[in-house]
Design a protein around this motif. Structure first.
Motif, mmCIF file in Angstrom:
data_model
loop_
_atom_site.group_PDB
_atom_site.id
_atom_site.type_symbol
_atom_site.label_atom_id
_atom_site.label_comp_id
_atom_site.label_asym_id
_atom_site.label_seq_id
_atom_site.Cartn_x
_atom_site.Cartn_y
_atom_site.Cartn_z
ATOM 1 N N UNK A 1 0.816 -1.202 0.000
ATOM 2 C CA UNK A 1 0.000 0.000 0.000
ATOM 3 C C UNK A 1 0.846 1.247 0.000
ATOM 4 N N UNK A 2 1.714 1.359 1.007
ATOM 5 C CA UNK A 2 2.459 2.601 1.186
ATOM 6 C C UNK A 2 3.807 2.587 0.466
ATOM 7 N N UNK A 3 4.155 1.492 -0.169
ATOM 8 C CA UNK A 3 5.475 1.368 -0.778
ATOM 9 C C UNK A 3 5.402 0.696 -2.138
ATOM 10 N N UNK A 4 6.473 0.845 -2.872
ATOM 11 C CA UNK A 4 6.667 0.075 -4.102
ATOM 12 C C UNK A 4 8.152 0.183 -4.379
ATOM 13 N N UNK A 5 8.847 -0.928 -4.266
ATOM 14 C CA UNK A 5 10.276 -0.883 -4.564
ATOM 15 C C UNK A 5 10.840 -2.263 -4.898
ATOM 16 N N UNK A 6 12.021 -2.218 -5.515
ATOM 17 C CA UNK A 6 12.727 -3.435 -5.870
ATOM 18 C C UNK A 6 13.997 -3.488 -5.031
ATOM 19 N N UNK A 7 14.220 -4.625 -4.372
ATOM 20 C CA UNK A 7 15.371 -4.761 -3.488
ATOM 21 C C UNK A 7 16.273 -5.903 -3.947
ATOM 22 N N UNK A 8 17.562 -5.735 -3.694
ATOM 23 C CA UNK A 8 18.510 -6.820 -3.947
ATOM 24 C C UNK A 8 19.554 -6.816 -2.842
ATOM 25 N N UNK A 9 19.991 -7.995 -2.459
ATOM 26 C CA UNK A 9 20.961 -8.105 -1.352
ATOM 27 C C UNK A 9 22.382 -7.932 -1.861
ATOM 28 N N UNK A 10 23.146 -7.113 -1.165
ATOM 29 C CA UNK A 10 24.551 -6.983 -1.516
ATOM 30 C C UNK A 10 25.345 -6.495 -0.314
ATOM 31 N N UNK A 11 26.402 -7.254 0.022
ATOM 32 C CA UNK A 11 27.315 -6.797 1.054
ATOM 33 C C UNK A 11 26.635 -6.433 2.364
ATOM 34 N N UNK A 12 25.811 -7.316 2.854
ATOM 35 C CA UNK A 12 25.255 -7.112 4.182
ATOM 36 C C UNK A 12 24.065 -6.191 4.265
ATOM 37 N N UNK A 13 23.533 -5.752 3.127
ATOM 38 C CA UNK A 13 22.333 -4.887 3.151
ATOM 39 C C UNK A 13 21.399 -5.264 2.015
ATOM 40 N N UNK A 14 20.125 -4.975 2.221
ATOM 41 C CA UNK A 14 19.202 -4.983 1.098
ATOM 42 C C UNK A 14 19.237 -3.600 0.478
ATOM 43 N N UNK A 15 19.641 -3.543 -0.777
ATOM 44 C CA UNK A 15 19.720 -2.238 -1.440
ATOM 45 C C UNK A 15 18.432 -1.952 -2.197
ATOM 46 N N UNK A 16 18.038 -0.703 -2.161
ATOM 47 C CA UNK A 16 16.865 -0.287 -2.919
ATOM 48 C C UNK A 16 17.341 -0.015 -4.344
#
Ligand SMILES: C[C@@H](O)[C@H](NC(=O)OP(=O)(O)OC[C@H]1O[C@@H](n2cnc3c(N)ncnc32)[C@H](O)[C@@H]1O)C(=O)O
Ligand SMILES: Nc1ncnc2c1ncn2[C@@H]1O[C@H](COP(=O)(O)OP(=O)(O)OP(=O)(O)O)[C@@H](O)[C@H]1O
Ligand SMILES: [Fe+2]
Length: 571
Positions: A129-144
Motif C-alpha cells: 500500500x504505502x510502498x513500491x520498490x525493488x530490493x537486492x541483497x549486496x554486502x550485508x544490506x538490502x539495497x533499494x
C-alpha cells in the motif's frame, strides 16, 4: 525455536507464532476498515489499541510450547500505530522474560518470500500500500534498486477508488472491475528503475470524470501500473544478473500482477515465487519468521533502544541473519546475461551491434507496441543529439521502426559496471551535464548503459579524440592511479588507462526532451542508484560523480537531487 510476531504498522492488527522446527506459522489478524475515506491515523491507532491484545492472546494459545522471543514491526508505518505495537511487544517480552527483536516491515515482506521459496538470493518486488520498490541483497544490506518517486502502488489505486466513491481498500475493487474492462491508454513513467504514479492517477481520474467507463479505466490502470512494476523488476534482474524473483506486499494479491511477473520471468528464464495471500498482505507471520532468523543471529534489542521508526528504510537494516557465502555480487561481472539487456536482445558483432526490442509477453499488446515504437524512435534520435552535444555515443547505421530494431556502431570494451572507477563515473556525470545543457535526459543512466575503453584503443588509433574528456581527465590525474574492479581481478578488458579513456553512453530509449531541473536530477538519482547497487564501496564514486557534475553542469540540479532524496515516502 518459537517466536511471537506482532504487526500493526497501518491497518492490520496481527499476531503470529512461528515454530521453526515444524516450519509452521499461525496468524491471528483483525483488519481496520475505515467507514469513509482512507486510513485515518488516529482511528487506526485506536484499532491497534483494542485489537492487538486480542490477537496476541489468540496467537499465544496456538503455541505448542514455550516462547523464545518476541518480534515486532518497528517501522515503516503510521507513528501512533507503531507506538502501540511497540509498547505491546515490550510488555509481552518482559512478562515472558524473553528477548525483544525489532523487525523492518519491508524486509519482512521480502524475507517471507525468500523463506517460503527457498531461493538463495532473489531480487524482491515489494508491491504494498504505502510502498513500491525493488530490493537486492549486496554486502550485508538490502539495497533499494528502484522505487516509487511519489506514492506507494496500493495507495495510488486506493486514491483513484476514493475519487470514484468506492470504500477502502480499493485495490481488490480495481481488480474486479478490470476483468470486465477494455484497455485504455495512460501515461507510462519509468525512469531507470524508479517510477512514478502521480501522472497516471490524475489521468485516470480525468478519464473517469470525462465519462470513460470505470471498468475500462481500471483495466488501463492495472495494465499500465503493473507493466511498470514488471519492467523495473526485469531491469533489476538484468542489472544484478540474478534469475530469481519474489513478490511481497498486499498488491501482490492481484492475480494480474502475478500473471505478468510470472510471464516476464518465464520469458527470460528466471524463477518466480509469490507467497500465498496470507503472507502477502500485512501479517504478523512474516514478522515472526524474520524475527526468528534475527533472534537466531543474536540480533535482539535492548528495551531502552527499541523506539519505533515511521521512516525505517529497508537499506538501513544490517542483515545479520544471512551467510556471507550467499552474497552474490550485484555487479555480476561476466554473468551470462551480458548482452541480454532488460528490454532488448542485443547482438554484438565485430563492428556493429543489432538491438531489437522484442514483444514482451506480459504487456498488453497495444501498450507493448507503443513502448517499442516510442523507444526505438527516441533512442535513434537522442543518440545523434547526444553526439552533437559532445557526448560519445554509437553511430546509428540503421533504424527499423516497425521491427523495433536499431543497427549501431559497436563502442567500448566493457560495461562501466564491470570497470567502475572514480574517473569513469565522473565522465558519465559530465556527459549527463552536457545532455541536460542541450535540453534532454538520458532516462536510464545505469552502470550498464555506459561503455568504457582502454587507452590506445580503436578510437585513438582512428584519431577520434574528445578534448573535453581529455581536459577533465588531466585534472583528475592529480588523484593518482587507482585500481578499478577489473584491475584487481586482473581482467585486461577493464584495465583503466591513465587518462581515464573514453566513456560512451548507450541505450537512450527512455530519454526525452525536458527543461525541468527535476528531470535532470532524476537522471543523477538513477545513476547514483545504479552505483549504489553495483559498487562495493560506492561513496568515493558518488562523490566523484557529484563533483564532476557540479563543475560541468548546473549546481542547482544537485540541490534538486537532495530534495528528491529527502522526500518522505511513507505518509
Ligand atoms: C508500511 C505498511 O503499513 C504498509 N502496509 C500496507 O500497505 O498493507 P498491505 O497489506 O501490504 O497492502 C495493502 C494494499 O494492497 C491493496 N490491495 C489489496 N488487494 C489487492 C488486489 N487484489 N489488487 C490490487 N491491490 C490490492 C490495497 O488496496 C492496499 O492499498 C506497506 O507495506 O507499505
Ligand atoms: N553500441 C554498443 N556497443 C557495444 N556494446 C553494446 C552496444 N549497445 C549495447 N551493448 C551491450 O549490450 C548491453 C545491452 O544493451 P542496451 O542497454 O542497449 O539494451 P537494453 O535491453 O536496453 O538494456 P537495459 O534496458 O538493461 O539497459 C549493454 O550493456 C552492452 O554491454
Ligand atoms: Fe505491508
Amino acid at each position: 525455536m518459537r517466536v511471537v510476531g506482532i504487526e500493526g504498522t497501518a491497518w492490520c492488527a496481527s499476531a503470529a507464532v512461528f515454530d521453526s522446527e515444524r516450519d509452521a506459522v499461525s496468524i491471528e489478524s483483525e483488519a481496520y476498515e475505515p467507514e469513509s475515506g482512507g486510513i485515518h491515523p488516529r482511528e487506526a491507532a485506536e484499532h491497534m489499541r483494542e485489537a492487538i491484545p486480542r490477537v496476541v492472546a489468540a496467537a499465544l494459545e496456538t503455541a505448542e510450547g514455550p516462547i523464545d522471543a518476541v518480534a515486532f514491526a518497528r517501522g515503516p508505518g503510521i507513528g501512533p500505530c507503531l507506538r502501540i505495537v511497540g509498547s505491546a511487544a515490550r510488555a509481552l517480552a518482559q512478562s515472558l522474560d524473553v528477548p525483544l527483536v525489532g523487525v523492518n516491515h519491508m524486509v519482512a515482506h521480502l524475507e517471507i518470500g525468500r523463506h517460503r521459496s527457498g531461493f538463495e538470493s532473489p531480487v524482491c518486488l515489494n508491491a504494498s500500500g504505502a510502498n513500491a520498490h525493488v530490493l537486492g541483497y549486496h554486502n550485508g544490506r538490502y539495497r533499494v534498486l528502484g522505487e516509487t518517486m511519489d506514492t506507494g502502488v496500493g495507495n495510488a489505486l486506493d486514491k483513484f477508488t476514493r475519487h470514484v466513491g468506492w470504500s477502502h481498500p480499493g485495490g481488490p475493487k480495481v481488480e474486479e472491475h478490470a476483468e470486465r474492462g477494455d484497455y485504455v491508454e495512460f501515461p507510462y513513467v519509468v525512469k531507470g528503475m524508479d517510477f512514478s504514479f502521480s501522472g497516471i492517477m490524475s489521468a485516470a481520474k480525468d478519464a473517469y470524470d470525462d465519462g470513460t467507463p470505470v471498468a475500462d479505466v481500471c483495466c488501463g490502470l492495472q495494465e499500465t501500473v503493473f507493466a511498470m512494476l514488471t519492467e523495473v523488476a526485469e531491469r533489476a534482474l538484468s542489472l544484478t544478473g540474478r534469475d530469481e524473483l519474489v513478490l511481497g506486499g498486499g498488491v501482490g494479491q492481484n492475480a494480474r500482477l502475478r500473471e505478468m511477473l510470472a510471464a516476464m520471468c518465464e520469458q527470460r528464464g528466471a524463477e518466480f515465487y509469490a507467497p500465498e495471500a496470507r503472507f502477502l498482505r500485512d501479517n504478523a507471520g512474516m514478522i515472526a519468521v524474520l524475527g526468528a532468523k534475527m533472534y537466531g543471529a543474536g540480533d535482539t534489542l535492548d528495551v531502552a533502544a527499541s523506539a519505533v521508526d515511521p521512516d525505517f528504510r529497508p537499506d538501513e537494516v544490517p542483515v545479520t541473519w544471512r551467510d556471507d557465502a550467499e552474497d552474490v555480487l550485484l555487479a555480476g561481472a561476466g554473468a551470462p546475461t551480458d548482452v541480454r539487456g532488460a528490454e532488448a536482445v542485443v547482438d554484438v558483432g565485430a563492428e556493429t551491434v543489432t538491438k531489437t526490442r522484442r514483444p514482451k509477453a506480459y504487456r498488453h499488446d497495444a501498450l507493448d507496441a507503443r513502448l517499442r515504437r516510442e523507444r526505438t524512435t527516441h533512442e535513434a534520435r537522442l543518440l545523434s543529439e547526444a553526439r552533437r552535444a559532445g557526448v560519445p555515443t554509437p553511430v546509428v547505421f540503421d533504424v527499423d521502426v516497425p521491427g523495433s530494431t536499431l543497427e549501431l556502431e559497436r563502442v567500448g570494451e566493457a560495461d562501466l559496471r564491470d570497470a567502475l572507477s572514480e574517473r569513469r563515473v565522473a565522465a558519465v556525470a559530465e556527459h549527463l551535464a552536457a545532455l541536460h545543457d542541450a535540453g534532454f535526459v538520458h532516462g536510464d543512466p545505469t552502470t550498464r548503459n555506459a561503455r568504457v575503453t582502454r587507452s590506445g584503443t580503436r578510437d585513438e588509433r582512428a584519431g577520434r579524440h574528445d578534448p573535453r574528456a581529455a581536459r577533465h581527465a588531466q585534472q583528475r590525474d592529480a588523484d593518482g592511479p587507482e585500481a578499478s574492479r577489473g584491475e584487481r581481478a586482473g581482467a585486461d578488458a577493464t584495465r583503466e588507462p591513465r587518462d581515464g579513456g573514453r566513456v560512451y553512453l548507450i541505450d537512450f530509449g527512455l530519454g526525452y526532451y525536458t527543461d525541468d531541473a527535476e528531470d535532470y536530477a532524476m537522471d543523477l538519482h538513477v545513476f547514483e542508484g545504479a552505483i549504489r547497487g553495483t559498487a562495493d564501496d560506492p561513496e568515493p564514486l558518488l562523490a566523484a560523480a557529484e563533483a564532476a557534475y557540479r563543475e560541468a553542469g548546473d549546481p542547482g540540479v544537485l540541490e534538486q537531487l537532495r530534495e528528491i532524496e529527502g522526500r518522505g515516502r511513507y505518509q
